[in-house]
Design a protein around this motif. Structure first.
Motif, PDB file in Angstrom:
ATOM      1  N   GLY A 100       0.805  -1.208   0.000  1.00 13.90           N
ATOM      2  CA  GLY A 100       0.000   0.000   0.000  1.00 13.90           C
ATOM      3  C   GLY A 100       0.836   1.254   0.000  1.00 13.90           C
ATOM      4  N   SER A 101       0.756   2.008   1.095  1.00  5.64           N
ATOM      5  CA  SER A 101       1.469   3.281   1.162  1.00  5.64           C
ATOM      6  C   SER A 101       2.976   3.111   1.038  1.00  5.64           C
ATOM      7  N   LEU A 102       3.511   1.988   1.500  1.00  8.05           N
ATOM      8  CA  LEU A 102       4.952   1.783   1.447  1.00  8.05           C
ATOM      9  C   LEU A 102       5.457   1.745   0.004  1.00  8.05           C
ATOM     10  N   GLY A 103       4.827   0.920  -0.841  1.00 10.08           N
ATOM     11  CA  GLY A 103       5.280   0.798  -2.222  1.00 10.08           C
ATOM     12  C   GLY A 103       4.847   1.955  -3.101  1.00 10.08           C
ATOM     13  N   ASP A 104       3.669   2.504  -2.818  1.00 14.75           N
ATOM     14  CA  ASP A 104       3.133   3.580  -3.638  1.00 14.75           C
ATOM     15  C   ASP A 104       3.836   4.897  -3.354  1.00 14.75           C
ATOM     16  N   LEU A 105       4.023   5.207  -2.082  1.00  9.68           N
ATOM     17  CA  LEU A 105       4.585   6.493  -1.671  1.00  9.68           C
ATOM     18  C   LEU A 105       5.981   6.359  -1.061  1.00  9.68           C
ATOM     19  N   GLY A 106       6.118   5.423  -0.132  1.00 15.43           N
ATOM     20  CA  GLY A 106       7.385   5.281   0.571  1.00 15.43           C
ATOM     21  C   GLY A 106       8.554   4.991  -0.345  1.00 15.43           C
ATOM     22  N   ALA A 107       8.296   4.296  -1.457  1.00 15.38           N
ATOM     23  CA  ALA A 107       9.380   3.970  -2.392  1.00 15.38           C
ATOM     24  C   ALA A 107      10.083   5.226  -2.890  1.00 15.38           C
ATOM     25  N   HIS A 108       9.315   6.292  -3.131  1.00 12.77           N
ATOM     26  CA  HIS A 108       9.916   7.544  -3.600  1.00 12.77           C
ATOM     27  C   HIS A 108      10.832   8.150  -2.534  1.00 12.77           C
ATOM     28  N   VAL A 109      10.391   8.114  -1.277  1.00 16.01           N
ATOM     29  CA  VAL A 109      11.190   8.696  -0.204  1.00 16.01           C
ATOM     30  C   VAL A 109      12.453   7.869   0.030  1.00 16.01           C
ATOM     31  N   ILE A 110      12.301   6.547  -0.032  1.00 12.95           N
ATOM     32  CA  ILE A 110      13.460   5.660   0.109  1.00 12.95           C
ATOM     33  C   ILE A 110      14.493   5.975  -0.967  1.00 12.95           C
ATOM     34  N   ASP A 111      14.029   6.151  -2.198  1.00 15.42           N
ATOM     35  CA  ASP A 111      14.968   6.444  -3.283  1.00 15.42           C
ATOM     36  C   ASP A 111      15.645   7.792  -3.075  1.00 15.42           C
ATOM     37  N   CYS A 112      14.892   8.797  -2.629  1.00 13.77           N
ATOM     38  CA  CYS A 112      15.507  10.099  -2.360  1.00 13.77           C
ATOM     39  C   CYS A 112      16.547   9.984  -1.253  1.00 13.77           C
ATOM     40  N   ALA A 113      16.248   9.197  -0.229  1.00  6.95           N
ATOM     41  CA  ALA A 113      17.192   9.014   0.874  1.00  6.95           C
ATOM     42  C   ALA A 113      18.483   8.377   0.371  1.00  6.95           C
ATOM     43  N   ARG A 114      18.369   7.350  -0.447  1.00 10.76           N
ATOM     44  CA  ARG A 114      19.544   6.676  -0.997  1.00 10.76           C
ATOM     45  C   ARG A 114      20.313   7.614  -1.935  1.00 10.76           C
ATOM     46  N   TYR A 115      19.596   8.336  -2.777  1.00 14.35           N
ATOM     47  CA  TYR A 115      20.203   9.245  -3.746  1.00 14.35           C
ATOM     48  C   TYR A 115      20.987  10.355  -3.056  1.00 14.35           C
ATOM     49  N   LEU A 116      20.439  10.885  -1.967  1.00 17.93           N
ATOM     50  CA  LEU A 116      21.029  12.051  -1.329  1.00 17.93           C
ATOM     51  C   LEU A 116      22.025  11.710  -0.218  1.00 17.93           C
ATOM     52  N   VAL A 117      21.787  10.632   0.513  1.00 16.31           N
ATOM     53  CA  VAL A 117      22.611  10.342   1.690  1.00 16.31           C
ATOM     54  C   VAL A 117      23.452   9.081   1.540  1.00 16.31           C
ATOM     55  N   GLY A 118      22.902   8.012   0.955  1.00 17.92           N
ATOM     56  CA  GLY A 118      23.675   6.788   0.779  1.00 17.92           C
ATOM     57  C   GLY A 118      22.871   5.540   1.060  1.00 17.92           C
ATOM     58  N   GLU A 119      23.547   4.410   1.067  1.00 17.72           N
ATOM     59  CA  GLU A 119      22.871   3.127   1.243  1.00 17.72           C
ATOM     60  C   GLU A 119      22.379   2.947   2.679  1.00 17.72           C
ATOM     61  N   ILE A 120      21.231   2.282   2.793  1.00 20.08           N
ATOM     62  CA  ILE A 120      20.602   2.051   4.093  1.00 20.08           C
ATOM     63  C   ILE A 120      21.043   0.693   4.630  1.00 20.08           C
ATOM     64  N   ASP A 121      21.466   0.671   5.876  1.00 13.96           N
ATOM     65  CA  ASP A 121      22.024  -0.536   6.490  1.00 13.96           C
ATOM     66  C   ASP A 121      20.966  -1.409   7.141  1.00 13.96           C
ATOM     67  N   ARG A 122      20.107  -0.806   7.984  1.00 12.82           N
ATOM     68  CA  ARG A 122      19.114  -1.594   8.713  1.00 12.82           C
ATOM     69  C   ARG A 122      17.892  -0.741   9.002  1.00 12.82           C
ATOM     70  N   VAL A 123      16.757  -1.417   9.235  1.00 11.55           N
ATOM     71  CA  VAL A 123      15.490  -0.713   9.463  1.00 11.55           C
ATOM     72  C   VAL A 123      14.669  -1.426  10.527  1.00 11.55           C
ATOM     73  N   VAL A 124      13.757  -0.671  11.138  1.00  9.38           N
ATOM     74  CA  VAL A 124      12.749  -1.240  12.028  1.00  9.38           C
ATOM     75  C   VAL A 124      11.468  -0.451  11.791  1.00  9.38           C
ATOM     76  N   GLY A 125      10.354  -1.148  11.570  1.00  6.30           N
ATOM     77  CA  GLY A 125       9.152  -0.434  11.164  1.00  6.30           C
ATOM     78  C   GLY A 125       7.855  -0.998  11.703  1.00  6.30           C
ATOM     79  N   MET A 126       6.791  -0.257  11.412  1.00  8.44           N
ATOM     80  CA  MET A 126       5.443  -0.685  11.758  1.00  8.44           C
ATOM     81  C   MET A 126       4.495  -0.262  10.646  1.00  8.44           C
ATOM     82  N   GLU A 127       3.438  -1.043  10.453  1.00  6.80           N
ATOM     83  CA  GLU A 127       2.453  -0.785   9.414  1.00  6.80           C
ATOM     84  C   GLU A 127       1.051  -0.851  10.019  1.00  6.80           C
ATOM     85  N   LYS A 128       0.122  -0.119   9.406  1.00  2.00           N
ATOM     86  CA  LYS A 128      -1.239  -0.089   9.924  1.00  2.00           C
ATOM     87  C   LYS A 128      -2.241   0.026   8.783  1.00  2.00           C
ATOM     88  N   THR A 129      -3.320  -0.756   8.863  1.00  2.00           N
ATOM     89  CA  THR A 129      -4.456  -0.630   7.952  1.00  2.00           C
ATOM     90  C   THR A 129      -5.625  -0.103   8.765  1.00  2.00           C
TER      91      THR A 129
END
Length: 386
Positions: A184-213
């Motif tokens: 849902g929101s992760l692939g539709d919207l979050g993907a753009h932010v993830i790409d901007c983060a990688r493009y501007l700052v660098g590769e992401i090492d680890r994550v911890v998250g939560m999702e809600k419907t």
């Protein structure tokens, strides 16, 4: 001038945006190839024929396999729903066609790797539709970071906020069906932010998250145009199986910290992708709803004269702006697509790697899969473990 014939699969929201980009690229930029809108493809013959006439394509097909195999097609543009990306991209690669594929590249890391392998084996040029990389303000942000204006980077905090599905009567469109959209929101919207983060700052090492419907059942959709949709009359409700909102924290390989929020339940936010980056020498802030602006704080400015400055990114010296209008004459969302197409055409014409390419799509898929696993496990997940 050499010619480049495009075959495009899809003719709705993204199809319209991509068609406009192909129509404008040679008008405004000195591209090294002439781009031709050769053939557009969609399953509904009446719909795709109408799109052909409206968007200025020369021909249409209703069978995407037939379109990909056509000898008069050099580039395959895939902007169909996400569940079709893998099959279409691999088929196009096997035909030796260059590929521009909308994000997300694939449902999973495994699928994305298969696409990358097929593209590499074919030796084609490939690009993922992370069009916000081509917003002049974001390219300027990249230049500022690389030149050292922000110093050592400490934080990237980003969000993508929309509100169009808040109503419980909004129907279950394909973007709310996991079998079609993947997430849902992760692939539709979050993907753009993830790409901007990688493009501007660098590769992401680890994550911890939560999702809600928030709304777990919706009426069956009758039609959808863009993000506007109508429900079938007296429709029964179906289960929604994607996330309405996702939040996650992370750490970059360079030690900087990451936080990202993606939701389609933020009332008042129509298309608000925002980020802030903090460094030892300053900070930058960007908001897509104010696409022509970049805010910059110089921590080394004279005491008493510090504060965020709004840079109007509309000067001819700014990235891509030279091709458009005089200073102060603003640009918009559609221009990012033209810039994206221009760079892809130049990569093909000059036999150089495209960017962002399928490898970037794979990296984004890894991060999203890590976030999903983290939400399920309630624990940190290393991105490179996938």
């Amino acid at each position: 001038m050499r010619e480049l014939n495009v075959g495009m699969i899809g003719y709705k929201f993204m199809g319209k945006a991509h068609s406009n980009a192909y129509a404008r690229v040679n008008m405004f930029f000195d591209a090294d190839m002439q781009v031709n809108r050769k053939v557009i493809c969609g399953r509904d013959e009446a719909g795709v024929k109408a799109a052909m006439d409206k968007f200025g394509w020369q021909d249409y097909e209703t069978d995407w396999r037939k379109m990909i195999a056509r000898p008069d097609v050099d580039v395959v543009d895939i902007n169909s729903p996400s569940y079709l990306h893998k099959e279409m991209a691999i088929a196009a690669a096997n035909e030796g066609k260059h590929i521009l594929c909308e994000k997300p590249l694939a449902f999973s890391t495994a699928d994305a790797r298969e696409i990358v392998e097929a593209a590499n084996k074919a030796g084609i040029k490939h690009q993922v539709g992370f069009n916000y990389r081509f917003a002049p303000a974001i390219v300027l942000a990249k230049q500022m970071i690389e030149s050292g204006r922000l110093g050592k980077i400490f934080h990237f905090r980003g969000s993508y906020l929309q509100d169009y599905i808040i109503s419980p009567d909004y129907p279950k469109v394909w973007r709310l069906d996991k079998s079609v959209a993947g997430s849902g929101s992760l692939g539709d919207l979050g993907a753009h932010v993830i790409d901007c983060a990688r493009y501007l700052v660098g590769e992401i090492d680890r994550v911890v998250g939560m999702e809600k419907t928030f709304i777990t059942e919706r009426p069956i959709a009758a039609s959808m145009t863009g993000v506007s949709a109508t429900a079938q009359a007296n429709s029964p409700r179906e289960t929604v199986d994607v996330d309405d909102a996702t939040h996650f924290l992370g750490e970059f390989k360079n030690g900087a910290l990451l936080s990202i929020e993606a939701t389609r339940f933020a009332a008042g936010h129509r298309n608000d992708m925002s980020f802030e980056i903090n460094g030892s020498k300053g900070s930058i802030k960007f908001n897509l709803e104010r696409i022509c602006e970049l805010q910059y704080y110089n921590a080394e400015a004279e005491e008493g004269f510090q504060g965020f400055t709004t840079i109007s990114v509309t000067e001819g010296t700014h990235p891509y702006v030279y091709a458009w209008w005089p200073a102060g004459h603003v640009y918009g969302y559609e221009h990012t697509m033209v810039h994206e197409v221009f760079e892809f055409v130049q990569a093909i014409a000059n036999d150089k790697p495209a960017s962002p390419d399928f490898n970037d799509g794979l990296k984004c898929a890894q991060v999203m899969e890590a976030v999903d696993l983290s939400a399920q496990r309630g624990a940190w997940v290393e991105v490179d473990s996938l």
